[in-house]
Design a protein around this motif. Sequence first.
Motif, PDB file in Angstrom:
ATOM      1  N   SER A 118       1.217  -1.436   0.073  1.00  0.00           N
ATOM      2  CA  SER A 118      -0.113  -0.138   0.352  1.00  0.00           C
ATOM      3  C   SER A 118       1.322   1.674   0.004  1.00  0.00           C
ATOM      4  CB  SER A 118      -0.791   0.043   1.364  1.00  0.00           C
ATOM      5  OG  SER A 118      -0.295   0.153   1.978  1.00  0.00           O
ATOM      6  N   LYS A 119       0.465   2.540  -0.309  1.00  0.00           N
ATOM      7  CA  LYS A 119       0.807   3.850  -0.396  1.00  0.00           C
ATOM      8  C   LYS A 119       1.407   4.233   1.341  1.00  0.00           C
ATOM      9  CE  LYS A 119      -1.735   6.157  -4.025  1.00  0.00           C
ATOM     10  NZ  LYS A 119      -2.524   4.673  -4.220  1.00  0.00           N
TER      11      LYS A 119
ATOM     12  N   VAL B  25     -13.693   2.979  -4.183  1.00  0.00           N
ATOM     13  CA  VAL B  25     -13.421   4.612  -5.384  1.00  0.00           C
ATOM     14  C   VAL B  25     -11.882   3.935  -5.398  1.00  0.00           C
ATOM     15  CG1 VAL B  25     -15.731   5.418  -5.638  1.00  0.00           C
ATOM     16  CG2 VAL B  25     -13.575   6.170  -3.790  1.00  0.00           C
ATOM     17  N   ILE B  26     -11.253   3.118  -4.842  1.00  0.00           N
ATOM     18  CA  ILE B  26      -9.222   2.749  -4.681  1.00  0.00           C
ATOM     19  C   ILE B  26      -9.165   3.822  -6.165  1.00  0.00           C
ATOM     20  CG2 ILE B  26      -8.093   1.687  -4.678  1.00  0.00           C
ATOM     21  CD1 ILE B  26      -9.520  -0.336  -3.546  1.00  0.00           C
ATOM     22  N   PHE B  27      -9.598   3.720  -7.512  1.00  0.00           N
ATOM     23  CA  PHE B  27      -8.810   4.764  -8.551  1.00  0.00           C
ATOM     24  C   PHE B  27     -10.255   4.527  -9.197  1.00  0.00           C
ATOM     25  CE2 PHE B  27      -8.172   0.027  -9.956  1.00  0.00           C
ATOM     26  CZ  PHE B  27      -9.628  -0.581 -10.255  1.00  0.00           C
TER      27      PHE B  27
ATOM     28  N   THR C 116      -5.977  -3.603  -0.951  1.00  0.00           N
ATOM     29  CA  THR C 116      -6.044  -2.891   0.770  1.00  0.00           C
ATOM     30  C   THR C 116      -6.002  -1.305   0.722  1.00  0.00           C
ATOM     31  OG1 THR C 116      -3.576  -2.485   0.122  1.00  0.00           O
ATOM     32  CG2 THR C 116      -4.654  -5.302   0.884  1.00  0.00           C
ATOM     33  N   GLU C 117      -6.214  -0.557   0.247  1.00  0.00           N
ATOM     34  CA  GLU C 117      -6.180   0.758   0.338  1.00  0.00           C
ATOM     35  C   GLU C 117      -7.555   1.331   1.050  1.00  0.00           C
ATOM     36  OE1 GLU C 117      -3.591   2.699   0.555  1.00  0.00           O
ATOM     37  OE2 GLU C 117      -1.696   2.106  -0.772  1.00  0.00           O
ATOM     38  N   LEU C 118      -7.385   2.363   1.839  1.00  0.00           N
ATOM     39  CA  LEU C 118      -8.986   3.063   2.509  1.00  0.00           C
ATOM     40  C   LEU C 118      -8.670   4.343   2.575  1.00  0.00           C
ATOM     41  CD1 LEU C 118      -9.774   0.226   5.798  1.00  0.00           C
ATOM     42  CD2 LEU C 118     -10.904   0.438   3.457  1.00  0.00           C
TER      43      LEU C 118
ATOM     44  N   GLN D  80     -11.585  -9.273   6.610  1.00  0.00           N
ATOM     45  CA  GLN D  80     -12.354 -10.623   6.766  1.00  0.00           C
ATOM     46  C   GLN D  80     -10.937 -11.186   5.926  1.00  0.00           C
ATOM     47  OE1 GLN D  80     -15.939 -13.604   5.201  1.00  0.00           O
ATOM     48  NE2 GLN D  80     -16.432 -11.266   5.919  1.00  0.00           N
ATOM     49  N   ALA D  81     -10.387 -10.589   4.877  1.00  0.00           N
ATOM     50  CA  ALA D  81      -9.570 -11.869   3.866  1.00  0.00           C
ATOM     51  C   ALA D  81      -8.101 -10.727   4.289  1.00  0.00           C
ATOM     52  CB  ALA D  81     -10.020 -12.163   2.995  1.00  0.00           C
ATOM     53  N   SER D  82      -7.508 -10.560   2.762  1.00  0.00           N
ATOM     54  CA  SER D  82      -6.291  -9.859   2.497  1.00  0.00           C
ATOM     55  C   SER D  82      -6.120  -8.696   2.411  1.00  0.00           C
ATOM     56  CB  SER D  82      -5.489 -10.870   1.638  1.00  0.00           C
ATOM     57  OG  SER D  82      -5.015 -12.575   1.794  1.00  0.00           O
ATOM     58  N   GLY D  83      -7.378  -8.074   2.027  1.00  0.00           N
ATOM     59  CA  GLY D  83      -7.756  -6.787   1.595  1.00  0.00           C
ATOM     60  C   GLY D  83      -9.427  -6.736   2.306  1.00  0.00           C
ATOM     61  N   MET D  84      -9.305  -5.169   1.772  1.00  0.00           N
ATOM     62  CA  MET D  84     -10.692  -4.755   2.301  1.00  0.00           C
ATOM     63  C   MET D  84     -12.212  -5.066   1.069  1.00  0.00           C
ATOM     64  SD  MET D  84     -10.230  -4.151   5.242  1.00  0.00           S
ATOM     65  CE  MET D  84     -11.575  -3.203   5.957  1.00  0.00           C
ATOM     66  N   VAL D  85     -11.427  -5.336  -0.183  1.00  0.00           N
ATOM     67  CA  VAL D  85     -12.247  -5.407  -1.588  1.00  0.00           C
ATOM     68  C   VAL D  85     -11.724  -6.125  -2.084  1.00  0.00           C
ATOM     69  CG1 VAL D  85     -12.440  -4.163  -3.596  1.00  0.00           C
ATOM     70  CG2 VAL D  85     -12.931  -2.372  -1.933  1.00  0.00           C
TER      71      VAL D  85
END
Length: 959
Positions: free
Chosen positions: A100-101, A775-777, A918-920, A946-951
Amino acid sequence: MTEPEEGPSASIISKKPTIKKSTGPNVFVRFIRSIFGYRKTSLSFFVFLTVTAVYLLSTYDNSLELSVSLPEIGSFEDDILQESWYNLQKIGEFKHPYGSKGNKVVYNHLKAEIQSSVKHSKYIEWDNDLNNTNFLFGKDTYGSVSYYESNNLYVRINGSRSDLPAILISAHYDSVPSSFGITDDGAGIASMLGLLKYYTDGGKQPLRTIVFNFNNNEEFGLYGAQTFFSHPWSEGVKYFINLEGTGQGGKAILFRGTDYGILNHYKSVRYPYASSLFQQAFNGRLIHSETDYKVYFANGLRGIDVAFYKPRDIYHTGEDSIRRTSKKALWHMLSTALDFVEPISNNEIDIDSSYIEKDEVKQEYATYVSFLNFFFITSVPKLVIINIALLVIVPVTIMFLLTIIFCYKQNWKLGFVNSIKFPISLVVSILALNFVTEIIVGIDEFLPNSKPMNVVVLLASTFFFINYLLLNGINLIFRNYKIVQHDEKLIVALQISFVYWVLLIITTVGLANNKPGNDHTGKGLLTVLYAIQSIGCIWGLLGWCFRPSKKDLEYELLDSSRTPLLVQQVEEYGAEDTEETQFQPPSDSTSLISMDSYTARKKLNLIAKTFSYDWSIQYLMLVPIPLLIFYNNGYLILQGLNKSIQESVVSQNLIFKLSQIVAITLILPVYPFIFKVNRFLVWVSLILIIQGFFTVFFTFPFDTENPMKLRFIQSANLSESVTDSYVHVLARTGLEVENILGDMPSVKESGESVECKPLDNDMVDCYYKSTKPPVIFKAKDFSDYLSVEVLKNSSDNDYPFGLLNGEIKINVKDNNMCKINFNTGSKKKELPVKTIIKYNDKPINTTIASSSIPEGFSVDKDGNYLYKDLNGMPGIELNKLKANVPYHIGFQWLPNLIDDYNPEASNILKLDITCYWTELGDDNSLVPAYQEVNHYSPKYVTWANQASGMVSVSTSVEL
């Protein structure tokens, strides 16, 4: 002529002693007797003092604020702490999962700090592994293969003795997507920077080389630790300390160690905090999370695992932030690492000359515990020898003393009723405790989440109260069979000792065969408990050995002036607190011969009573230390595990079972004295029972300090729709998650319903169709997040009679993690995929021949990474640092194992592909659905990934 009657009465008549009139004891003697005599009030006062002392000592030992001191202001250690605290603030400024950033920000900060620290030193150097560790790992426990691109940061402080094994200090700088990662594992990284400052600013080169591994992506595969062994600096490293967090706050505990030899050096820590109960829990998989310790141990290193352990409902959530920790917590971890590493790095230690290889290290286990900043440890082989000695010596000694008492002295009569009281009472009270526990679970199964010790107090009070009623009830029913010469407390103490003896046999057998998965090192304190119980029993038996024999007893009963002061007295269950009076001889009209048998026994019992105080010595042997051991360790284990009640019904059952065990063991030390306690303590126990049930009925199990932990992911399946996504929340059944989600404004506005699907282990997946896409991108729909190009499939196979070949390119944006599962559809156990190829960024125009690929991991001449396993593989996990570079993957699989029931599809390999983001954003705004649940859920709820990412976005393709 009639023969004289035998027995005590006849002897009394025949001797006809002259009884002098007594003037009674003076005031001082009466005061001493009232305080130290074996009376209900005296005993109850001792119990009150013991419980108070145990609580205060345990509170002090487990309190960070009370038992740990900050360094002196202005000292070198204070400077290190202040700089470490600043670094912790910077590390926890953003959420920073792998790739992540925020992760890049932390990496750059660490790199700058490291470069600044080492630039003026001639014997300190740093490195990373960006150019030499991007490869496929071997198979994990599930058989999947992992590709991982690493960006660890390393520092090496070269020691003046290159012949000595090096020591590794390790922590991970990534967090989970939902957390700021302050204690998991920012505190570990900040402590490592503090140690680096200690060695760079201290100006003294250590004797031994020290290697620092600031590693990445521990959270989803322990990858950073595994990568370390591909770096040349791993050569020569034999020892390690891993700094971790599996909970948030409090003191950092010594979780576990590889072997006695290295654990013994934990003695140098100034604020030791340790219990091998946690080691047993980890090795027995009662704690389901893992740390980098697993990797280092598996690779033959010897070391320790130090971590924050509570509370687990805050760890991995947004509450693991800088405001929930303190400088003192950081200092406890930092000082522990410093105190452990410094003496090892500057001295030749006992295990240097005979380094033990991996297989032998596993056999050299240790059991250990700390208390009041003292650390106690012994090796398992030595403990086994001690146990065997105790198991033999104690029973032999007890049998010898019993032989003297019953065969020679004949002054102790052991009746059947007195022998079975304890077993009956124990069994009945345990059954009653099970019933009470079922009531608690039926009313509020989540109560231990916030009040684990309240549950223990309720169960312990119930256990105490039931046993008091049962033991005294049995005495009341069988009062006509009371034996004059008896010792109830000693009978119970001996029976408890027998229980310990049986448990110690089982434990010793387990310790002799100790291994991961069958670990018994947490049971080392049972040796102490058995030894203490045995000493108390032997003391009581010695008292009977020095009492008058049966022949001398009648005369002693008639002449109280001959009764020794410290002879063990005879007690009665339920006896009232009455003022002792000296024996008065019977009048002519009330001779012992004329009395009925019951009255005669009562008289003889009064005659046999003495003003002895040896009971207090026996009490001090049997009660305080065991009670402290049971309470302190019960507190530790429940505080470490109670939050897992939200994770499964198995964990729930375990926690309630542990609560029962702790409750029983808290009463066990005072069990021999229960019948003698004052009614005040009985009323106190009844009040605690009422208060406990009031808590059960009217206390909500979650609050801001002990929140309900829910696990979030927003997922889309391109095989079903490119526009729709669903919010999924994982939780325990019974938490009414559907009501929480149904209260979200977007759910109300959309009219969508919240559905809940039951899962295994009493878990539930609640979900709803979301109107808030991520809206990650900038994207028109989810096809912009994930698309798959099939570059080669089975129909293009160049080798129709060999392995089939397929090749895909996964196009993703701002992504670092994907998983591919091979959905073969086969009902057979065989796994058809035998080779996986991770192509580099160069275009590949030729298929790699199967015959040219060796077994295991390899790299070809074009820089492609290959992994081959003839047993097959169920999938692959992909981790990359370049967020916008596609994954280029190839597969080779064996035909005719795919689907025996569909010949036309027998050569087709189906791939289920899921990618994670993973970006929030700083305020969770990149995932509006997650921002909404955080904003509108009750204040007693926290959220984790819940898993490796949020989305996640998934799709399926066929090759």
